[in-house]
Design a protein around this motif. Structure first.
Motif, PDB file in Angstrom:
ATOM      1  N   GLY A  25       7.857   4.843 -17.305  1.00  0.00           N
ATOM      2  CA  GLY A  25       7.745   3.461 -16.868  1.00  0.00           C
ATOM      3  C   GLY A  25       6.647   2.712 -17.579  1.00  0.00           C
ATOM      4  O   GLY A  25       6.353   2.945 -18.747  1.00  0.00           O
ATOM      5  N   LEU A  26       6.002   1.817 -16.838  1.00  0.00           N
ATOM      6  CA  LEU A  26       4.990   0.958 -17.428  1.00  0.00           C
ATOM      7  C   LEU A  26       3.589   1.535 -17.285  1.00  0.00           C
ATOM      8  O   LEU A  26       2.625   0.899 -17.674  1.00  0.00           O
ATOM      9  CB  LEU A  26       5.041  -0.426 -16.756  1.00  0.00           C
ATOM     10  N   LEU A  27       3.477   2.733 -16.728  1.00  0.00           N
ATOM     11  CA  LEU A  27       2.163   3.296 -16.502  1.00  0.00           C
ATOM     12  C   LEU A  27       1.772   4.219 -17.640  1.00  0.00           C
ATOM     13  O   LEU A  27       2.600   4.889 -18.242  1.00  0.00           O
ATOM     14  CB  LEU A  27       2.152   4.092 -15.193  1.00  0.00           C
ATOM     15  N   SER A  28       0.497   4.281 -17.927  1.00  0.00           N
ATOM     16  CA  SER A  28       0.035   5.174 -18.979  1.00  0.00           C
ATOM     17  C   SER A  28       0.027   6.620 -18.511  1.00  0.00           C
ATOM     18  O   SER A  28       0.085   7.540 -19.313  1.00  0.00           O
ATOM     19  CB  SER A  28      -1.387   4.772 -19.419  1.00  0.00           C
ATOM     20  N   THR A  29      -0.090   6.838 -17.205  1.00  0.00           N
ATOM     21  CA  THR A  29      -0.014   8.180 -16.644  1.00  0.00           C
ATOM     22  C   THR A  29       1.031   8.193 -15.553  1.00  0.00           C
ATOM     23  O   THR A  29       1.252   7.193 -14.885  1.00  0.00           O
ATOM     24  CB  THR A  29      -1.370   8.588 -16.040  1.00  0.00           C
ATOM     25  N   PRO A  30       1.692   9.340 -15.360  1.00  0.00           N
ATOM     26  CA  PRO A  30       2.753   9.388 -14.368  1.00  0.00           C
ATOM     27  C   PRO A  30       2.234   9.171 -12.954  1.00  0.00           C
ATOM     28  O   PRO A  30       1.142   9.595 -12.602  1.00  0.00           O
ATOM     29  CB  PRO A  30       3.334  10.801 -14.536  1.00  0.00           C
ATOM     30  N   LYS A  82       0.823  -1.217   0.000  1.00  0.00           N
ATOM     31  CA  LYS A  82       0.000   0.000   0.000  1.00  0.00           C
ATOM     32  C   LYS A  82       0.853   1.262   0.000  1.00  0.00           C
ATOM     33  O   LYS A  82       0.370   2.341  -0.342  1.00  0.00           O
ATOM     34  CB  LYS A  82      -0.928   0.019   1.215  1.00  0.00           C
ATOM     35  N   ASN A  83       2.134   1.148   0.360  1.00  0.00           N
ATOM     36  CA  ASN A  83       2.985   2.329   0.457  1.00  0.00           C
ATOM     37  C   ASN A  83       3.343   2.863  -0.925  1.00  0.00           C
ATOM     38  O   ASN A  83       3.551   2.101  -1.866  1.00  0.00           O
ATOM     39  CB  ASN A  83       4.277   1.996   1.210  1.00  0.00           C
ATOM     40  N   SER A  84       3.463   4.157  -1.039  1.00  0.00           N
ATOM     41  CA  SER A  84       3.965   4.768  -2.267  1.00  0.00           C
ATOM     42  C   SER A  84       5.474   4.539  -2.351  1.00  0.00           C
ATOM     43  O   SER A  84       6.123   4.160  -1.361  1.00  0.00           O
ATOM     44  CB  SER A  84       3.682   6.261  -2.272  1.00  0.00           C
ATOM     45  N   ASP A  85       6.045   4.782  -3.539  1.00  0.00           N
ATOM     46  CA  ASP A  85       7.497   4.641  -3.674  1.00  0.00           C
ATOM     47  C   ASP A  85       8.225   5.606  -2.750  1.00  0.00           C
ATOM     48  O   ASP A  85       9.242   5.258  -2.145  1.00  0.00           O
ATOM     49  CB  ASP A  85       7.917   4.882  -5.127  1.00  0.00           C
ATOM     50  N   ALA A 126       7.567   9.452  -8.917  1.00  0.00           N
ATOM     51  CA  ALA A 126       6.932   8.993  -7.689  1.00  0.00           C
ATOM     52  C   ALA A 126       7.810   9.232  -6.465  1.00  0.00           C
ATOM     53  O   ALA A 126       7.349   9.081  -5.335  1.00  0.00           O
ATOM     54  CB  ALA A 126       6.600   7.499  -7.796  1.00  0.00           C
ATOM     55  N   PHE A 127       9.065   9.603  -6.685  1.00  0.00           N
ATOM     56  CA  PHE A 127       9.993   9.842  -5.588  1.00  0.00           C
ATOM     57  C   PHE A 127      10.128  11.343  -5.336  1.00  0.00           C
ATOM     58  O   PHE A 127       9.913  12.160  -6.232  1.00  0.00           O
ATOM     59  CB  PHE A 127      11.366   9.246  -5.924  1.00  0.00           C
ATOM     60  N   PRO A 128      10.512  11.718  -4.126  1.00  0.00           N
ATOM     61  CA  PRO A 128      10.682  13.144  -3.826  1.00  0.00           C
ATOM     62  C   PRO A 128      11.994  13.675  -4.408  1.00  0.00           C
ATOM     63  O   PRO A 128      12.943  12.925  -4.631  1.00  0.00           O
ATOM     64  CB  PRO A 128      10.722  13.175  -2.293  1.00  0.00           C
ATOM     65  N   LEU A 129      12.037  14.970  -4.667  1.00  0.00           N
ATOM     66  CA  LEU A 129      13.255  15.637  -5.105  1.00  0.00           C
ATOM     67  C   LEU A 129      14.073  15.987  -3.872  1.00  0.00           C
ATOM     68  O   LEU A 129      13.603  16.696  -2.987  1.00  0.00           O
ATOM     69  CB  LEU A 129      12.917  16.897  -5.901  1.00  0.00           C
TER      70      LEU A 129
END
Length: 309
Positions: free
Chosen positions: A268-273, A130-133, A177-180
């Motif tokens: 990546g593999l997603l159609s939307t970021p 369930k966690n985000s990257d 999906a990661f922070p800057l």
């Protein structure tokens, strides 16, 4: 640990084919629990025996060698590509939604840092699906070490031919999906142009190495193409063993694969970021802007990026 050859055979049969424990047990007339115990034992033995040799935590000298490989791929001061892979599992009993991910499956997360030769340099296995990257990174040992400054990252160094920019930090590249952060570079969001688009293109060129590494892992070990009906603890052992074996097979390969340049930044593999939090510090923003300026300058531009952005 003494491992019998027949145990190695059961281990390879299960991981390479993706068959269930029951199927492997039925084929060789042994108990399903016997096969399960053998696979877990062999996975743990492989990790214990090979980790110090084929996945040691890099020191400053090794980080510099990794950065030199990425420099050959036109991204200087890069220490690795970071991403997370969801390993699909059967929902553990009484786990609620802890393992339920955004793809609609149950999983644990493999967070990995991959070098330019598709080798796993750091892995963190077992985060809830369930966690985000970004959340997985923050909770991982790698993320904690990065915050503490205990990864033995080399001191800041100027980019080739751009001493006027001053000393630049060594960074890891990641997707949106990661922070800057000062040591983590992610793409500029939204539609971009000019220097920002050049930066996104060059970052994408090296970041997808980690996606390719995950693809190699799933191709070599077809167990990743099925739902793993075992406990999360056994899945963690399987993931760590397969990662270390991929390193074992590629460790002495001095060839740096060169992914073909793409016309557009890859998401990546997603159609939307996938969008992560971006509460970046001024230092992190300044580092990204310096890289963006460098990639569009005569010193940092490469011929194959012309006309791509």
């Amino acid at each position: 640990m003494d491992i019998k050859p027949i145990n190695i055979f059961f281990f390879c049969r299960y991981l390479a084919t993706g068959d269930s424990f029951r199927s492997v047990a039925f084929s060789y007339r042994v108990g399903g629990s016997t096969v399960a115990g053998i696979v877990k034992q062999v996975c743990e033995a492989i990790w214990d025996c090979l980790q110090d040799t084929y996945m040691p935590v890099p020191d400053a000298a090794e980080w510099r060698r990794i950065a030199a490989d990425f420099n050959n791929l036109a991204f200087p001061n890069c220490l690795g590509a970071v991403d997370g892979k969801h390993v699909v599992i059967e929902a553990p009993p009484r786990s609620g939604s802890l393992y339920y991910n955004y793809k609609g499956t149950f999983s644990i997360v493999l967070l990995a840092v991959v070098d330019a030769k598709y080798r796993f340099r750091l892995v963190d296995v077992g985060a809830y699906g369930k966690n985000s990257d970004g959340g997985t990174l923050a909770a991982s040992a790698f993320g904690a070490a990065l915050r503490r400054g205990s990864l033995d990252i080399p001191e800041d160094s100027p980019l080739p031919g751009a001493e006027h920019l001053g000393a630049m930090p060594f960074v890891f590249v990641a997707d949106e999906a990661f922070p800057l952060r000062k040591n983590i570079m992610r793409p500029y969001p939204g539609h971009t142009a000019g220097e920002k688009r050049a930066f996104n293109f060059r970052l994408s060129h090296v970041r997808r190495i980690v996606e390719c590494a995950f693809g190699i892992l799933a191709t070599q070990w077809r167990v990743y193409r099925r739902v793993l009906c075992v406990s999360p603890e056994v899945v963690e052992s399987i993931v760590k063993a397969t990662c270390i074996l991929q390193n074992f097979m590629r460790w002495d390969n001095d060839t740096i694969p060169r992914p073909a340049p793409t016309a557009e930044p890859s998401f990546g593999l997603l159609s939307t970021p996938r969008l992560g939090s971006n509460n970046a510090t001024r230092d992190a923003v300044a580092v990204r802007e310096a890289f963006a300026a460098y990639f569009s300058s005569p010193a940092g531009r490469v011929h194959w990026q012309e006309g791509r952005y």
